[in-house]
Write an enzyme that holds these catalytic residues in place. Structure first.
Site, PDB file in Angstrom:
ATOM      1  N   THR A  96     -37.962 -12.302  48.552  1.00 24.75           N
ATOM      2  CA  THR A  96     -38.059 -13.517  49.372  1.00 24.75           C
ATOM      3  C   THR A  96     -38.697 -14.673  48.623  1.00 24.75           C
ATOM      4  O   THR A  96     -38.356 -15.832  48.846  1.00 24.75           O
ATOM      5  CB  THR A  96     -38.889 -13.212  50.640  1.00 24.75           C
ATOM      6  OG1 THR A  96     -38.200 -12.234  51.387  1.00 24.75           O
ATOM      7  CG2 THR A  96     -39.107 -14.440  51.492  1.00 24.75           C
ATOM      8  N   TYR A 125     -32.597 -15.591  55.966  1.00 30.49           N
ATOM      9  CA  TYR A 125     -32.339 -16.227  54.670  1.00 30.49           C
ATOM     10  C   TYR A 125     -31.775 -15.159  53.754  1.00 30.49           C
ATOM     11  O   TYR A 125     -31.711 -13.981  54.105  1.00 30.49           O
ATOM     12  CB  TYR A 125     -33.650 -16.791  54.076  1.00 30.49           C
ATOM     13  CG  TYR A 125     -34.721 -15.749  53.972  1.00 30.49           C
ATOM     14  CD1 TYR A 125     -35.635 -15.551  55.018  1.00 30.49           C
ATOM     15  CD2 TYR A 125     -34.785 -14.894  52.876  1.00 30.49           C
ATOM     16  CE1 TYR A 125     -36.567 -14.550  54.960  1.00 30.49           C
ATOM     17  CE2 TYR A 125     -35.726 -13.887  52.813  1.00 30.49           C
ATOM     18  CZ  TYR A 125     -36.616 -13.718  53.860  1.00 30.49           C
ATOM     19  OH  TYR A 125     -37.544 -12.714  53.806  1.00 30.49           O
ATOM     20  N   SER A 172     -35.580  -6.094  47.083  1.00 35.87           N
ATOM     21  CA  SER A 172     -36.268  -4.914  46.541  1.00 35.87           C
ATOM     22  C   SER A 172     -35.902  -3.606  47.223  1.00 35.87           C
ATOM     23  O   SER A 172     -36.144  -2.534  46.669  1.00 35.87           O
ATOM     24  CB  SER A 172     -37.776  -5.138  46.548  1.00 35.87           C
ATOM     25  OG  SER A 172     -38.277  -5.152  47.857  1.00 35.87           O
ATOM     26  N   THR A 188     -41.077  -8.033  49.050  1.00 36.24           N
ATOM     27  CA  THR A 188     -42.218  -7.341  49.671  1.00 36.24           C
ATOM     28  C   THR A 188     -41.888  -5.901  50.082  1.00 36.24           C
ATOM     29  O   THR A 188     -42.789  -5.068  50.184  1.00 36.24           O
ATOM     30  CB  THR A 188     -42.698  -8.084  50.939  1.00 36.24           C
ATOM     31  OG1 THR A 188     -41.590  -8.232  51.826  1.00 36.24           O
ATOM     32  CG2 THR A 188     -43.302  -9.431  50.622  1.00 36.24           C
ATOM     33  N   ASP A 189     -40.602  -5.623  50.333  1.00 31.81           N
ATOM     34  CA  ASP A 189     -40.259  -4.327  50.948  1.00 31.81           C
ATOM     35  C   ASP A 189     -40.708  -3.124  50.122  1.00 31.81           C
ATOM     36  O   ASP A 189     -41.170  -2.127  50.682  1.00 31.81           O
ATOM     37  CB  ASP A 189     -38.752  -4.234  51.194  1.00 31.81           C
ATOM     38  CG  ASP A 189     -38.305  -5.117  52.357  1.00 31.81           C
ATOM     39  OD1 ASP A 189     -39.160  -5.839  52.917  1.00 31.81           O
ATOM     40  OD2 ASP A 189     -37.114  -5.083  52.702  1.00 31.81           O
ATOM     41  N   LYS A 196     -47.296  -2.438  52.843  1.00 32.81           N
ATOM     42  CA  LYS A 196     -46.790  -3.484  53.738  1.00 32.81           C
ATOM     43  C   LYS A 196     -46.955  -2.968  55.158  1.00 32.81           C
ATOM     44  O   LYS A 196     -46.335  -1.976  55.544  1.00 32.81           O
ATOM     45  CB  LYS A 196     -45.316  -3.774  53.439  1.00 32.81           C
ATOM     46  CG  LYS A 196     -44.748  -4.917  54.265  1.00 32.81           C
ATOM     47  CD  LYS A 196     -43.323  -5.273  53.852  1.00 32.81           C
ATOM     48  CE  LYS A 196     -42.792  -6.454  54.659  1.00 32.81           C
ATOM     49  NZ  LYS A 196     -41.446  -6.854  54.244  1.00 32.81           N
ATOM     50  N   GLU A 235     -53.789  22.289  59.646  1.00 35.77           N
ATOM     51  CA  GLU A 235     -52.465  22.262  60.295  1.00 35.77           C
ATOM     52  C   GLU A 235     -51.516  23.319  59.718  1.00 35.77           C
ATOM     53  O   GLU A 235     -50.783  23.959  60.442  1.00 35.77           O
ATOM     54  CB  GLU A 235     -51.786  20.884  60.204  1.00 35.77           C
ATOM     55  CG  GLU A 235     -52.390  19.812  61.090  1.00 35.77           C
ATOM     56  CD  GLU A 235     -51.966  19.948  62.539  1.00 35.77           C
ATOM     57  OE1 GLU A 235     -51.152  20.827  62.862  1.00 35.77           O
ATOM     58  OE2 GLU A 235     -52.482  19.174  63.367  1.00 35.77           O
TER      59      GLU A 235
END
Ligand code: GLU
Length: 352
Positions: free
Chosen positions: A34, A48, A81, A114-115, A187, A309
């Site tokens: 971006t 965009y 990305s 950013t992904d 993120k 667990e």
């Protein structure tokens, strides 16, 4: 005679700007995202196309960065990305590795979507031998939008990469004034500019071109890492995939990934990486077939405790500790370049 020298030195210093000698050299490696995106109008902050603007335009849009460092740009990729594969990841790592080995380069900034910037940052922190700052930077709004966040993020990232105090801090992500460590940043909001957080907190804050530090990373990275990009050949890492935990699971995804050649599966389990009792036999069969089972969690905070667990010692499984599933995937792939031993892989998950 002495007076002549002093006069000469003074006149020279007036002719040659001392600042151009004092500034560090920073290379901006552009990969897309971006921060290089373009929208149809200034009110399109979320609609965009990513990865459009070339690196020279990104640098020219923020001329103030040249006051911080001697900045040059390299267009490594132009990609959104989420489309990064091992091929692109390895290519970025090799290009950055070549740069940090040059004595003339003091720091590197990588512009990125950013992904998956957290995956690239973590990978670089594991495979590049350097104490020079490597700073990944991104933005949530494209440059064409009102209040675009890219220009200030880029300014701050260059300031960080040029800062002598950032030496030895490893690979960092700079977003929204925050300086984050590659291993634990994620993120966590997908629509606002404060998109990145770490459950252990930021390393520091960057204000008006100056970093302020508050903590260090306790785990191994960069010069202290046992992995090295120079020892990794080819365009692909050992195949690792993630299966997301929920109620009413089917074993099919695990089996399909095994069939596709996965050497490890990250189980992004519920809670403390828990596994439904009707899925346990499938995972044990995979483990017996040589597919590593690594328990991480779909819960963003906390960490997976070994033998809680599930009896990991009995089953020969691994726990991802506090690494989220996507970070666990990166470390697992690197671990598998060195070993097939679950105990050795577990050691790596404690140490990184
Ligand atoms: N999905 C795109 C990417 O990760 C754009 C998202 C962004 O950079 O914020 O490159």
């Amino acid at each position: 005679m002495k007076k002549t020298f002093t006069t000469l030195a003074l006149s020279l210093s007036l002719l040659i700007p001392i600042s151009s000698f004092a500034k560090n050299n920073v290379v901006v490696v552009a990969t897309g995202g971006t921060i290089a995106g373009a929208g149809a109008s200034s009110t399109n902050s979320a609609t965009y196309t990513a990865a459009k603007v070339p690196v020279d335009d990104l640098l020219n849009a923020v001329p103030q960065i040249q006051n911080l460092a001697n900045v040059t740009g390299v267009q490594a990729l132009q990609i959104a990305s989420e489309s990064i594969t091992d091929k692109e990841l390895l290519s970025i790592a090799r290009q950055v590795n070549d740069l940090v080995k040059k004595p003339s380069v003091n720091g590197v900034v990588i512009t990125h979507g950013t992904d998956t910037v957290e995956e690239t940052a973590f990978f670089l922190s594991l495979v590049i031998k350097t104490d020079k700052p490597i700073v990944l930077v991104a933005s949530m709004r494209p440059p064409s939008a009102l209040s675009a966040d890219g220009p200030l993020n880029l300014y701050s990232a260059v300031a960080l990469a040029a800062s002598d105090s950032a030496k030895g801090k490893g690979v960092m992500i700079l977003m929204n004034d925050g300086i984050f460590a590659a291993r634990d940043v994620t993120k966590s909001i997908n629509i606002h500019t404060n998109a990145f957080t770490s459950q252990w907190g930021a390393l520091g804050t960057l204000v008006e071109g100056k970093p302020y530090w508050f903590r260090n990373v306790a785990k191994r990275f960069n010069n202290a890492s046992e992995f090295n990009i120079e020892n990794i050949k080819g365009d692909a890492l050992p195949l690792v995939q993630i299966v997301y935990g929920s109620t009413n699971m089917l074993p099919d995804a695990y089996l399909a990934y095994q069939k596709a050649g996965a050497k490890a599966i990250i189980h992004a389990g519920t809670g403390n990486g828990s596994v439904a009792k009707y899925i346990v036999p499938t995972l044990n069969q995979l483990q017996a077939d040589g597919v590593q089972i690594i328990r991480s969690s779909r819960v963003p905070h906390g960490f997976v405790l070994r033998n809680a667990e599930q009896p990991d010692d009995k089953y020969g499984w691994v726990v991802a500790h506090d690494l989220n599933p996507q970070k666990a995937k990166i470390l697992a792939a690197l671990a598998l370049t060195k070993t097939k031993d679950a105990k050795e892989i577990q050691r790596m998950f404690w140490e990184y």
